[in-house]
Design a protein around this motif. Structure first.
Motif, PDB file in Angstrom:
ATOM      1  N   ALA A   3      -6.890   1.100  -2.455  1.00 47.66           N
ATOM      2  CA  ALA A   3      -5.188   0.852  -2.430  1.00 47.66           C
ATOM      3  C   ALA A   3      -5.015   1.807  -1.292  1.00 47.66           C
ATOM      4  CB  ALA A   3      -5.199   1.482  -3.776  1.00 47.66           C
ATOM      5  N   CYS A  10       3.099  -1.216   1.537  1.00 48.18           N
ATOM      6  CA  CYS A  10       3.008  -0.641   0.633  1.00 48.18           C
ATOM      7  C   CYS A  10       4.633  -0.603   0.189  1.00 48.18           C
ATOM      8  CB  CYS A  10       2.218   0.632  -0.389  1.00 48.18           C
ATOM      9  SG  CYS A  10       2.735   1.582   1.353  1.00 48.18           S
ATOM     10  N   LYS A  12       7.864   1.516  -1.847  1.00 51.44           N
ATOM     11  CA  LYS A  12       8.019   2.813  -2.283  1.00 51.44           C
ATOM     12  C   LYS A  12       9.340   2.371  -3.850  1.00 51.44           C
ATOM     13  CE  LYS A  12       9.153   6.153  -0.042  1.00 51.44           C
ATOM     14  NZ  LYS A  12      10.377   7.283   0.436  1.00 51.44           N
ATOM     15  N   THR A  13       8.986   3.130  -4.358  1.00 50.43           N
ATOM     16  CA  THR A  13       9.341   2.680  -6.091  1.00 50.43           C
ATOM     17  C   THR A  13       9.694   3.970  -6.507  1.00 50.43           C
ATOM     18  OG1 THR A  13       7.409   3.816  -6.686  1.00 50.43           O
ATOM     19  CG2 THR A  13       7.031   1.653  -6.632  1.00 50.43           C
ATOM     20  N   SER A  48       1.735   8.250  -5.908  1.00 49.70           N
ATOM     21  CA  SER A  48       2.701   7.961  -7.348  1.00 49.70           C
ATOM     22  C   SER A  48       3.897   7.118  -7.177  1.00 49.70           C
ATOM     23  CB  SER A  48       2.869   8.928  -8.162  1.00 49.70           C
ATOM     24  OG  SER A  48       3.306   9.965  -7.923  1.00 49.70           O
ATOM     25  N   HIS A  49       4.438   7.364  -5.891  1.00 48.22           N
ATOM     26  CA  HIS A  49       5.775   6.891  -5.946  1.00 48.22           C
ATOM     27  C   HIS A  49       5.600   5.362  -4.933  1.00 48.22           C
ATOM     28  CE1 HIS A  49       8.150  11.103  -6.261  1.00 48.22           C
ATOM     29  NE2 HIS A  49       7.296  10.071  -7.218  1.00 48.22           N
ATOM     30  N   GLU A  51       3.886   1.787  -4.786  1.00 48.03           N
ATOM     31  CA  GLU A  51       2.552  -0.008  -4.958  1.00 48.03           C
ATOM     32  C   GLU A  51       2.353  -0.161  -4.117  1.00 48.03           C
ATOM     33  OE1 GLU A  51       1.525  -1.859  -7.827  1.00 48.03           O
ATOM     34  OE2 GLU A  51       3.254  -0.396  -8.033  1.00 48.03           O
ATOM     35  N   THR A  53       0.251  -3.015  -1.733  1.00 47.75           N
ATOM     36  CA  THR A  53      -0.226  -4.466  -1.259  1.00 47.75           C
ATOM     37  C   THR A  53      -1.451  -4.412  -0.384  1.00 47.75           C
ATOM     38  OG1 THR A  53       1.507  -5.047   0.389  1.00 47.75           O
ATOM     39  CG2 THR A  53       2.420  -4.750  -0.794  1.00 47.75           C
TER      40      THR A  53
END
Length: 75
Positions: A3, A10, A12-13, A48-49, A51, A53
């Motif tokens: 991951a 990725c 950003k969340t 942790s911030h 996600e 792909t």
């Protein structure tokens, strides 16, 4: 598929850049990575911030502009 790995695209969340795509440039430690993107500043980010792909970019050089162009071609 790992991951969190160098070259992984990725999203950003969290933060002001939430929803923007970025590429992991470097893994600093188990909690932080260095991320850059078209609309994402080159900075440290908490994993942790992010996600991850399924997309991954092969980083051929350290040229930030070249990485951004390759990321744009994926979008």
């Amino acid at each position: 598929m790992a991951a969190i790995e160098v070259g992984r695209v990725c999203v950003k969340t969290a933060g002001r850049e939430a929803g923007e795509n970025g590429v992991i440039l470097d893994i600093i430690d188990k909690n932080f990575v260095e991320v850059v993107g078209v609309n994402v500043k080159n900075r440290r980010c908490n994993v942790s911030h992010l996600e991850p792909t399924e997309n991954k970019i092969e980083l051929k050089s350290d040229d930030i502009e070249e990485i951004k162009k390759e990321l744009e071609s994926l979008e």
